[in-house]
Design a protein around this motif. Structure first.
Motif, PDB file in Angstrom:
ATOM      1  N   ASN A  79     -34.985  33.184 -44.241  1.00  0.00           N
ATOM      2  CA  ASN A  79     -35.232  33.763 -42.631  1.00  0.00           C
ATOM      3  C   ASN A  79     -34.775  32.945 -41.603  1.00  0.00           C
ATOM      4  O   ASN A  79     -35.427  32.923 -40.494  1.00  0.00           O
ATOM      5  CB  ASN A  79     -36.595  34.118 -42.637  1.00  0.00           C
ATOM      6  CG  ASN A  79     -37.017  35.177 -43.674  1.00  0.00           C
ATOM      7  OD1 ASN A  79     -37.659  35.060 -44.460  1.00  0.00           O
ATOM      8  ND2 ASN A  79     -36.849  36.414 -43.378  1.00  0.00           N
ATOM      9  N   SER A  82     -34.939  34.512 -38.075  1.00  0.00           N
ATOM     10  CA  SER A  82     -35.673  34.749 -37.372  1.00  0.00           C
ATOM     11  C   SER A  82     -36.316  33.916 -35.979  1.00  0.00           C
ATOM     12  O   SER A  82     -36.833  34.683 -35.068  1.00  0.00           O
ATOM     13  CB  SER A  82     -37.256  34.573 -38.184  1.00  0.00           C
ATOM     14  OG  SER A  82     -37.120  35.581 -39.445  1.00  0.00           O
ATOM     15  N   HIS A  85     -32.612  33.566 -31.167  1.00  0.00           N
ATOM     16  CA  HIS A  85     -32.888  34.488 -30.146  1.00  0.00           C
ATOM     17  C   HIS A  85     -31.590  34.919 -29.147  1.00  0.00           C
ATOM     18  O   HIS A  85     -31.527  33.936 -28.122  1.00  0.00           O
ATOM     19  CB  HIS A  85     -34.220  34.482 -29.395  1.00  0.00           C
ATOM     20  CG  HIS A  85     -35.188  34.031 -30.536  1.00  0.00           C
ATOM     21  ND1 HIS A  85     -35.857  35.049 -31.014  1.00  0.00           N
ATOM     22  CD2 HIS A  85     -36.047  32.881 -30.777  1.00  0.00           C
ATOM     23  CE1 HIS A  85     -36.903  34.635 -31.692  1.00  0.00           C
ATOM     24  NE2 HIS A  85     -36.986  33.275 -31.751  1.00  0.00           N
ATOM     25  N   MET A 110     -32.451  39.222 -32.526  1.00  0.00           N
ATOM     26  CA  MET A 110     -34.219  38.976 -32.813  1.00  0.00           C
ATOM     27  C   MET A 110     -34.713  39.148 -31.421  1.00  0.00           C
ATOM     28  O   MET A 110     -34.713  37.987 -30.884  1.00  0.00           O
ATOM     29  CB  MET A 110     -34.143  37.630 -33.785  1.00  0.00           C
ATOM     30  CG  MET A 110     -33.748  37.733 -35.017  1.00  0.00           C
ATOM     31  SD  MET A 110     -34.596  38.699 -35.742  1.00  0.00           S
ATOM     32  CE  MET A 110     -33.501  38.566 -37.500  1.00  0.00           C
ATOM     33  N   TYR A 113     -41.877  38.384 -31.520  1.00  0.00           N
ATOM     34  CA  TYR A 113     -42.935  38.948 -32.132  1.00  0.00           C
ATOM     35  C   TYR A 113     -43.760  39.597 -31.259  1.00  0.00           C
ATOM     36  O   TYR A 113     -44.126  39.281 -30.018  1.00  0.00           O
ATOM     37  CB  TYR A 113     -43.852  37.687 -32.733  1.00  0.00           C
ATOM     38  CG  TYR A 113     -43.578  36.995 -34.067  1.00  0.00           C
ATOM     39  CD1 TYR A 113     -43.824  37.787 -35.420  1.00  0.00           C
ATOM     40  CD2 TYR A 113     -42.617  36.031 -33.943  1.00  0.00           C
ATOM     41  CE1 TYR A 113     -43.159  37.239 -36.557  1.00  0.00           C
ATOM     42  CE2 TYR A 113     -42.209  35.678 -35.261  1.00  0.00           C
ATOM     43  CZ  TYR A 113     -42.393  36.004 -36.341  1.00  0.00           C
ATOM     44  OH  TYR A 113     -42.066  35.676 -37.812  1.00  0.00           O
ATOM     45  N   LEU A 275     -42.141  40.995 -36.385  1.00  0.00           N
ATOM     46  CA  LEU A 275     -40.995  40.497 -35.987  1.00  0.00           C
ATOM     47  C   LEU A 275     -39.963  41.771 -35.495  1.00  0.00           C
ATOM     48  O   LEU A 275     -39.912  42.701 -36.435  1.00  0.00           O
ATOM     49  CB  LEU A 275     -40.315  39.634 -36.644  1.00  0.00           C
ATOM     50  CG  LEU A 275     -38.888  39.042 -36.320  1.00  0.00           C
ATOM     51  CD1 LEU A 275     -39.121  38.421 -34.855  1.00  0.00           C
ATOM     52  CD2 LEU A 275     -38.433  38.277 -37.056  1.00  0.00           C
ATOM     53  N   ALA A 277     -36.577  43.367 -34.206  1.00  0.00           N
ATOM     54  CA  ALA A 277     -35.179  43.215 -34.061  1.00  0.00           C
ATOM     55  C   ALA A 277     -34.534  44.346 -33.565  1.00  0.00           C
ATOM     56  O   ALA A 277     -34.938  45.395 -34.074  1.00  0.00           O
ATOM     57  CB  ALA A 277     -34.668  42.651 -35.550  1.00  0.00           C
ATOM     58  N   TYR A 492     -33.773  40.578 -44.829  1.00  0.00           N
ATOM     59  CA  TYR A 492     -34.869  41.073 -45.048  1.00  0.00           C
ATOM     60  C   TYR A 492     -35.908  40.506 -46.138  1.00  0.00           C
ATOM     61  O   TYR A 492     -36.790  41.227 -46.524  1.00  0.00           O
ATOM     62  CB  TYR A 492     -34.805  42.645 -45.140  1.00  0.00           C
ATOM     63  CG  TYR A 492     -34.254  43.367 -43.911  1.00  0.00           C
ATOM     64  CD1 TYR A 492     -34.649  43.724 -42.883  1.00  0.00           C
ATOM     65  CD2 TYR A 492     -32.767  43.572 -44.058  1.00  0.00           C
ATOM     66  CE1 TYR A 492     -34.205  44.116 -41.960  1.00  0.00           C
ATOM     67  CE2 TYR A 492     -32.197  44.395 -42.919  1.00  0.00           C
ATOM     68  CZ  TYR A 492     -32.684  44.540 -41.990  1.00  0.00           C
ATOM     69  OH  TYR A 492     -31.970  45.104 -40.981  1.00  0.00           O
ATOM     70  N   PRO A 527     -37.615  40.506 -40.227  1.00  0.00           N
ATOM     71  CA  PRO A 527     -37.933  41.450 -39.071  1.00  0.00           C
ATOM     72  C   PRO A 527     -38.533  42.808 -39.681  1.00  0.00           C
ATOM     73  O   PRO A 527     -37.999  43.199 -40.630  1.00  0.00           O
ATOM     74  CB  PRO A 527     -36.698  41.958 -38.548  1.00  0.00           C
ATOM     75  CG  PRO A 527     -35.563  41.399 -39.884  1.00  0.00           C
ATOM     76  CD  PRO A 527     -36.316  40.167 -40.327  1.00  0.00           C
ATOM     77  N   LEU A 530     -37.778  47.552 -36.416  1.00  0.00           N
ATOM     78  CA  LEU A 530     -36.243  47.641 -36.222  1.00  0.00           C
ATOM     79  C   LEU A 530     -36.135  48.864 -35.059  1.00  0.00           C
ATOM     80  O   LEU A 530     -36.321  49.943 -35.153  1.00  0.00           O
ATOM     81  CB  LEU A 530     -35.535  48.100 -37.412  1.00  0.00           C
ATOM     82  CG  LEU A 530     -35.482  47.090 -38.596  1.00  0.00           C
ATOM     83  CD1 LEU A 530     -34.659  47.796 -39.643  1.00  0.00           C
ATOM     84  CD2 LEU A 530     -35.128  45.744 -38.070  1.00  0.00           C
TER      85      LEU A 530
END
Length: 944
Positions: A79, A82, A85, A110, A113, A275, A277, A492, A527, A530
């Motif tokens: 991940n 994650s 950004h 991304m 959260y 999270l 995305a 994922y 994520p 979505l």
């Protein structure tokens, strides 16, 4: 000597100018076009795993994203996206999509959260004493995570059970400041308690039951941990033994203000970070089959828009999302139940309520517990609905975690550096409102720093942002969740970490460690919400975050015509990766051939009881570690060298012809006592003078030509034209000069045209044309070779551009190689063909000069100029066909050898290039054919 050289050049001005132009074209083209040979190349190293494949072949990330571990070891943690950004603009994304050979380019942004409330339902039925008129059930919660290793107590919650009637406030949806009660009356509202349920006593009076969850006591919940969140819930025990309470306590999402049920279950909301995305739904469908993973509701669409509604001074934005069906969080709530039979909360002032309930005596009444995953699935069971159904959450506060810092231990083990808990203000303050408390584990020692996206929160119109699900997707139904593609690079993939020693395995109960619900924790969840990329500008509207202008965190690329790992596939992927890197300047990693690479990681102890653990974590080893370097495009350099080779052939043929034409003159010089070396120096001097002049002219032409072609040419490269032109001329003139020096005076007086060894009567013009070409075989082969080299190069370039969509990938001498086409390559190939055609025209011209007397005789015997022109035209056609067909055959064979097959498109391209070569040669033959009209027939016949 110099006077003789200048006299020779001036006396044959036409020939000198032609040679000068040939050297000038070749030198200038080589000098300028070599400026385009510097390219960005992927230097790839590492062991390739052949039996695994991620869902994508290339990963494109913002420049500078690679961690030191990736650079040093080629290792990527699970991940890894994650905590990336933004950093890629939509323009760069379009550049990646436009690269030839890219089958799918799937961007992902991304966002960060956001927290949502998941109600865990605790069953208190067994704790109620039905013999009592009134009682309070106290719940002492314990929050549990990380396989039971992290535990923390929370403030007590209270459930007031009474047999007296209860009336509840009803809010006016159009005006949140107005409300009435279920009995139709309006009551004076306590300034502290706010709108709360009221207990109706036997005498008909009613008293409020204060509840801090009303908002009057707690203020901004984002400033508090969910452990500090406490409330009083009111429930009526009906005469028939059922329970009646305010909406949401007994029934999930009921339609009325009250509901009745056989069991007393109360919701205890847990704050869960998800999270968020943003993706391109169409690209995600092609990459991992996103639409096929939807298990409820509908798929996300690229055109789904953020809905906007103005309510008074509040503007509500609702972002469409696909919500996960699997939260991938290990969390549980346990509550010790205590019955307080003498407690009477109704009518107690708000300030005294908590203290009075805390001091009340009670008796144990059991234990209740609820699991987060079960509660989330139960919430999903209500189904997707536009009116109050599953699922929604706040986007007022969005937090973004940083990367994990590692210390390398002896033996290659890694230790995650501990990070202090984030400041409570990250989850909200008095100015930035958050209606949910922060997750309790954010008070724990973390492994990442945590920051908040700066979003607008005030002004004349207060923004309220939330997400609402249009559908639910199951991540394990996505492509890539299979035995072959189970590589941790999968976007994922849920992260898990097994115990790496007996102590850690025992502490975890022989189960893997999973994400805890702390955004700053070590394990990051994938994520789980979505949205589409179109929602990002609206969501970040007014934000000062850099992500607003460069929202995309990564682009996952699948390359066309790649099916599993092979040397050919690896080279094709490398080629596309190089193109992407050159076009965008972003960090590009090849993921084809990546495989699991377990790593041992030491995790420091937590603040809530979790001991230090040694974990075995499934990282990824990139199949090939890719580093962008500056290199020379060897294929382009080879094409540019061919320009010089053809020019050498052109010059060599012309100088040889000039020496042949001057044999009587050179014989006279030899008879006058000139030594052989001086005769050779005379020929070389003439050629060198032309080369030097062409080099100096090329210096002046290099800069404007480079600017026209958008190729940078500095003064060093421009000055390189002088030695290149000089060397080119000398190489071309060496052989003719030696031949002139070795010639005997008597031999120099022999006829220049070879006598026929066999005689036949031709029946048509093509016959004499072929005979004439055979009479000078060396010259014919030289001209055809020059043209063949150009046509072969052009065939390869055209085949790469059209038959193979811009790139040929194949095997050469056991090594997998690739050829790709750039504009400079096409120019070099075209220049080579033109120089080859010029060489053919020069051969025809020299043939006419050598056979001038013969042609004059034919004209005297009745041949017309048109017939003589056709004769020369047939010679040009035959010479062009020989060079073009042999060159196209060489190019066709080379391309077929590389790819291992002979597709129809390749044959068609070779045929088209051969035809073009013949046409160009025929056009070039028109120039020497036109010289036939200028032959002095009478003088030539008199000389004979």
């Amino acid at each position: 000597m110099f006077h003789v050289i200048w006299g020779q050049l001036r006396g044959r001005a036409g020939r000198s100018v032609a040679l000068l132009v040939g050297v000038l074209v070749a030198t200038t083209g080589f000098t300028v076009l070599t400026g385009a040979t510097t390219t960005s190349r992927l230097a790839v190293t590492g062991t390739v795993e052949r039996n695994t494949r991620a869902a994508y072949d290339i990963l494109v990330r913002p420049e500078g994203t690679r961690t030191p571990l990736e650079a040093a070891r080629g290792l990527v943690r699970p991940n890894y996206l994650s905590d990336t950004h933004g950093g890629i603009t939509t323009a760069q994304y379009e550049q990646v999509r436009a690269v030839a050979g890219v089958d799918v380019a799937a961007p992902i942004a991304m966002i960060g959260y956001s927290t949502s409330a998941v109600p865990l339902r605790l069953d208190l039925t067994a704790a109620v004493d039905r013999s009592l008129d009134r009682q309070v059930i106290r719940l002492d919660p314990t929050y549990v995570a990380e396989r039971g290793l992290s535990t923390a107590p929370g403030k007590p919650r209270y459930v007031y059970v009474t047999r007296h009637p209860l009336i509840h406030p009803i809010f006016d949806p159009e005006n949140l400041n107005e409300f009435r009660y279920t009995d139709g009356r309006r009551y004076a509202v306590d300034d502290v308690c706010g709108p709360v349920p009221r207990e109706v006593l036997p005498d008909g009076s009613s008293r409020p039951i204060c509840d801090p969850q009303s908002g009057a006591l707690i203020g901004n919940r984002g400033t508090l941990s969910e452990r500090d969140n406490w409330r009083v819930t009111s429930v009526r025990l009906l005469p028939d033994g059922r329970f009646e309470a305010e909406n949401g306590v007994l029934a999930r999402n009921g339609d009325g203000p009250t509901a009745a049920a056989d069991r007393l279950t109360v919701p205890e909301a847990v704050t869960v970070p998800f999270l968020l995305a943003a993706v391109d739904p169409d690209a995600e469908q092609r990459l991992v089959g996103l639409s096929g993973s939807v298990v409820d509701g509908r798929p996300l669409r690229a055109g789904d828009a953020v809905s906007e509604k103005l309510l008074g001074t509040a503007r509500n934005w609702s972002v469409p999302v696909l919500a996960t069906s699997r939260p991938y969080l290990d969390s549980e709530l346990r509550a010790t139940l205590t019955r307080l039979p003498a407690a009477r909360p109704a009518g107690l002032p708000a300030i005294e309520l908590e203290e009075g309930l805390r001091r009340a005596a009670g008796t144990p009444a059991g234990v209740a517990r609820a699991d987060l995953a079960d509660a989330y699935r139960s919430q999903l069971a209500t189904g997707i609905s536009d009116q109050g159904g599953c699922c929604f959450g706040q986007l007022q506060i969005i937090t973004q975690p940083g990367v994990v810092a590692y210390d390398e231990r002896p033996g290659g083990e890694l230790r995650a550096a501990a990070v202090p808990p984030a400041a409570p203000e990250v989850f909200g303050n008095e100015r930035d409102f958050n209606w949910l408390p922060r997750p309790w584990l954010t008070e724990d020692v973390g492994a990442r720093t945590l920051r908040r996206i700066p979003l607008p929160s005030g002004g004349a119109i207060t923004p309220f942002r939330q997400w609402r699900a249009v559908g639910v997707f199951d991540p394990e139904k996505l492509a890539g969740f299979n035995d072959v593609g189970k590589v941790p690079l999968e976007t994922y993939e849920p992260p898990v970490a097994e115990g790496a020693d007996d102590r850690s395995r025992a502490a975890l109960g022989d189960r893997p460690l999973e994400p805890s619900g702390n955004p700053a924790g070590y394990l990051s969840a994938p994520p789980l919400l979505l949205t589409n990329l179109a929602s990002v500008p609206k969501l970040l509207d007014g934000s000062s975050a850099p992500q607003r202008t460069a929202p995309i965190s990564a682009i996952r690329v699948r390359v066309a015509d790649v099916h599993g790992y092979s040397e050919r596939s690896a080279e094709r992927v490398r080629l596309i990766a190089e193109r992407i890197a050159r076009a965008t300047g972003l960090d590009v990693d090849i993921t084809l051939g990546s495989s699991p690479a377990p790593q041992t990681v030491e995790l420091p102890a937590g603040a809530f009881g979790r001991p230090a653990l040694r974990l075995s974590e499934n990282w990824s080893a990139l199949g090939v570690a890719a580093v962008i370097t500056k290199a020379v495009d060897r294929k382009s350099a080879a094409l540019f060298v061919l320009v010089l080779v053809v020019c050498v052939l052109f010059l060599g043929n012309a100088v040889s012809a000039a020496v042949r034409d001057r044999r009587p003159e050179l014989a006279v010089l030899a008879c006058l006592g000139w030594p052989a070396r001086r005769i050779g120096a005379l020929v070389l001097g003439e050629v060198a003078a032309l080369g030097l002049a062409a080099g100096l002219l090329s210096v002046g032409l290099a800069f404007p030509l480079g600017a026209a072609l958008d190729i940078g040419v500095d003064w060093r490269r421009a000055l390189l034209a002088v030695p290149v032109a000089l060397l080119l001329a000398l190489v071309a003139g060496v052989a003719p000069a030696l031949r002139a020096a070795r010639a005997h005076p008597a031999a120099a007086l022999r006829p220049p045209v070879a006598s026929a060894r066999w005689v036949r009567r031709p029946r048509s013009l093509p016959g004499p044309a072929l005979v004439n070409l055979v009479r000078s075989p060396g010259r014919t082969v030289l001209g055809a070779s020059a043209l063949a080299i150009g046509v072969a190069a052009l065939t390869l370039v055209a085949a790469t551009a059209y038959a193979f969509r811009g790139a040929i990938v194949g095997s050469l001498l056991g090594d997998t190689v690739s050829l790709s086409v750039r504009g400079a390559d096409a120019l070099a190939a075209g220049a080579t063909v033109l120089l080859g055609a010029g060489a053919v025209a020069d051969v025809l011209y020299l043939n006419i000069r050598d056979r001038a007397a013969e042609l004059a005789t034919l004209r005297a015997t009745g041949w017309t100029d048109a017939a003589l022109g056709r004769l020369v035209g047939y010679e040009g056609f035959a010479l062009g066909a020989l060079g073009a067909l042999s060159g196209a055959g060489l190019g066709l064979g080379g391309a077929a050898w590389l790819v291992g097959e002979l597709p129809v498109a390749l044959v068609a391209v070779a045929a088209a290039v051969a035809l073009a070569g013949v046409l160009v040669t025929c056009l070039a033959a028109l120039v020497p054919a036109a010289l036939l009209r200028r032959l002095p027939t009478a003088r030539l016949l008199a000389e004979e």
